[in-house]
Design a protein around this motif. Structure first.
Motif, mmCIF file in Angstrom:
data_model
loop_
_atom_site.group_PDB
_atom_site.id
_atom_site.type_symbol
_atom_site.label_atom_id
_atom_site.label_comp_id
_atom_site.label_asym_id
_atom_site.label_seq_id
_atom_site.Cartn_x
_atom_site.Cartn_y
_atom_site.Cartn_z
ATOM 1 N N THR A 30 0.809 -1.224 0.000
ATOM 2 C CA THR A 30 0.000 0.000 0.000
ATOM 3 C C THR A 30 0.836 1.266 0.000
ATOM 4 O O THR A 30 0.311 2.355 -0.234
ATOM 5 C CB THR A 30 -0.936 0.017 1.210
ATOM 6 O OG1 THR A 30 -0.160 -0.058 2.403
ATOM 7 C CG2 THR A 30 -1.919 -1.154 1.175
ATOM 8 N N THR A 31 2.131 1.159 0.231
ATOM 9 C CA THR A 31 2.973 2.353 0.267
ATOM 10 C C THR A 31 3.624 2.655 -1.083
ATOM 11 O O THR A 31 4.207 3.723 -1.258
ATOM 12 C CB THR A 31 4.094 2.195 1.310
ATOM 13 O OG1 THR A 31 4.998 1.170 0.877
ATOM 14 C CG2 THR A 31 3.529 1.846 2.669
ATOM 15 N N TYR A 32 3.522 1.726 -2.040
ATOM 16 C CA TYR A 32 4.222 1.891 -3.308
ATOM 17 C C TYR A 32 3.316 2.403 -4.417
ATOM 18 O O TYR A 32 2.200 1.910 -4.583
ATOM 19 C CB TYR A 32 4.779 0.542 -3.778
ATOM 20 C CG TYR A 32 5.881 -0.035 -2.928
ATOM 21 C CD1 TYR A 32 5.615 -1.048 -2.014
ATOM 22 C CD2 TYR A 32 7.185 0.409 -3.057
ATOM 23 C CE1 TYR A 32 6.624 -1.596 -1.244
ATOM 24 C CE2 TYR A 32 8.201 -0.139 -2.287
ATOM 25 C CZ TYR A 32 7.905 -1.130 -1.390
ATOM 26 O OH TYR A 32 8.912 -1.664 -0.616
ATOM 27 N N PRO A 33 3.805 3.346 -5.213
ATOM 28 C CA PRO A 33 3.143 3.558 -6.498
ATOM 29 C C PRO A 33 3.412 2.328 -7.360
ATOM 30 O O PRO A 33 4.486 1.728 -7.269
ATOM 31 C CB PRO A 33 3.824 4.805 -7.057
ATOM 32 C CG PRO A 33 5.142 4.870 -6.375
ATOM 33 C CD PRO A 33 4.965 4.240 -5.029
ATOM 34 N N MET A 34 2.453 1.935 -8.154
ATOM 35 C CA MET A 34 2.579 0.720 -8.958
ATOM 36 C C MET A 34 2.455 1.059 -10.437
ATOM 37 O O MET A 34 1.545 1.796 -10.840
ATOM 38 C CB MET A 34 1.499 -0.287 -8.564
ATOM 39 C CG MET A 34 1.633 -0.822 -7.145
ATOM 40 S SD MET A 34 3.150 -1.747 -6.879
ATOM 41 C CE MET A 34 2.935 -3.104 -8.026
ATOM 42 N N GLY A 35 3.356 0.494 -11.213
ATOM 43 C CA GLY A 35 3.364 0.775 -12.637
ATOM 44 C C GLY A 35 3.274 -0.472 -13.484
ATOM 45 O O GLY A 35 3.505 -1.590 -13.007
ATOM 46 N N TRP A 36 2.918 -0.251 -14.738
ATOM 47 C CA TRP A 36 2.947 -1.290 -15.763
ATOM 48 C C TRP A 36 3.883 -0.831 -16.884
ATOM 49 O O TRP A 36 3.822 0.336 -17.313
ATOM 50 C CB TRP A 36 1.558 -1.552 -16.344
ATOM 51 C CG TRP A 36 0.634 -2.306 -15.443
ATOM 52 C CD1 TRP A 36 -0.300 -1.776 -14.593
ATOM 53 C CD2 TRP A 36 0.548 -3.725 -15.302
ATOM 54 N NE1 TRP A 36 -0.953 -2.789 -13.933
ATOM 55 C CE2 TRP A 36 -0.466 -3.990 -14.357
ATOM 56 C CE3 TRP A 36 1.208 -4.807 -15.888
ATOM 57 C CZ2 TRP A 36 -0.828 -5.294 -13.977
ATOM 58 C CZ3 TRP A 36 0.846 -6.093 -15.512
ATOM 59 C CH2 TRP A 36 -0.154 -6.323 -14.565
ATOM 60 N N ILE A 70 -5.596 1.789 -15.402
ATOM 61 C CA ILE A 70 -4.903 1.171 -14.277
ATOM 62 C C ILE A 70 -5.718 1.392 -13.011
ATOM 63 O O ILE A 70 -6.319 2.459 -12.824
ATOM 64 C CB ILE A 70 -3.468 1.731 -14.125
ATOM 65 C CG1 ILE A 70 -2.677 0.917 -13.106
ATOM 66 C CG2 ILE A 70 -3.479 3.212 -13.799
ATOM 67 C CD1 ILE A 70 -1.178 1.271 -13.088
ATOM 68 N N SER A 71 -5.756 0.380 -12.159
ATOM 69 C CA SER A 71 -6.461 0.488 -10.883
ATOM 70 C C SER A 71 -5.763 -0.418 -9.873
ATOM 71 O O SER A 71 -4.910 -1.231 -10.241
ATOM 72 C CB SER A 71 -7.933 0.098 -11.024
ATOM 73 O OG SER A 71 -8.058 -1.252 -11.442
ATOM 74 N N ARG A 72 -6.114 -0.267 -8.611
ATOM 75 C CA ARG A 72 -5.525 -1.117 -7.588
ATOM 76 C C ARG A 72 -6.541 -1.359 -6.486
ATOM 77 O O ARG A 72 -7.436 -0.537 -6.242
ATOM 78 C CB ARG A 72 -4.250 -0.512 -7.028
ATOM 79 C CG ARG A 72 -4.435 0.775 -6.255
ATOM 80 C CD ARG A 72 -3.078 1.446 -5.960
ATOM 81 N NE ARG A 72 -2.248 0.654 -5.070
ATOM 82 C CZ ARG A 72 -0.939 0.862 -4.909
ATOM 83 N NH1 ARG A 72 -0.329 1.815 -5.597
ATOM 84 N NH2 ARG A 72 -0.247 0.130 -4.064
ATOM 85 N N ASP A 73 -6.375 -2.484 -5.813
ATOM 86 C CA ASP A 73 -7.177 -2.835 -4.650
ATOM 87 C C ASP A 73 -6.192 -3.137 -3.527
ATOM 88 O O ASP A 73 -5.609 -4.228 -3.481
ATOM 89 C CB ASP A 73 -8.060 -4.047 -4.961
ATOM 90 C CG ASP A 73 -9.007 -4.398 -3.830
ATOM 91 O OD1 ASP A 73 -8.733 -4.016 -2.673
ATOM 92 O OD2 ASP A 73 -9.998 -5.079 -4.089
#
Length: 126
Positions: A30-36, A70-73
């Motif tokens: 939850t602390t990281y930005p996430m990329g593709w 892009i999305s995240r859960d």
């Protein structure tokens, strides 16, 4: 340590859709930005999209803007890439990655990411 595992790749016809998932085993997801990112044969690894840790911000490569989302859960430690209106030029191995900190510029570059998944193949036929 963060481990990332992508899934959801496959073969699809042009105009079709796929949804990629990237599951993290780390407690600090939850602390990281996430990329593709994606890499086609014989080409460099290119930025696709990134989302901030809270989902408040995101940005995309021009080549996918309006087609990919892009999305995240964070409850599931998972980030997603919904890909619509796929084109043959979208064919590549797709990688998810965990970034160090949010940046509206640097996260377009692979060196801004500390952890990478093994990749999932996406093939779009014409």
């Amino acid at each position: 340590q963060v481990q990332l595992v992508e899934s959801g790749g496959g073969l699809v016809q042009a105009g079709g859709s796929l949804k990629l998932s990237c599951a993290s085993s780390g407690r600090t997801f939850t602390t990281y930005p996430m990329g593709w990112f994606r890499q086609a044969p014989g080409k460099e690894r290119d930025f696709v999209a990134v989302i901030s840790s809270s989902s408040a911000s995101s940005y995309y490569a021009d080549s996918v803007k309006g087609r990919f989302t892009i999305s995240r859960d964070n409850a599931k430690n998972t980030v997603y890439l919904q890909m619509n209106s796929l084109k043959p030029e979208d064919t590549a191995v797709y990688y998810c990655a965990a970034g160090r900190r949010w940046s509206t510029v640097l996260l377009r570059y692979a060196y801004a990411y500390d952890y990478w998944g093994q990749g999932t193949q996406v093939t779009v036929s014409s």
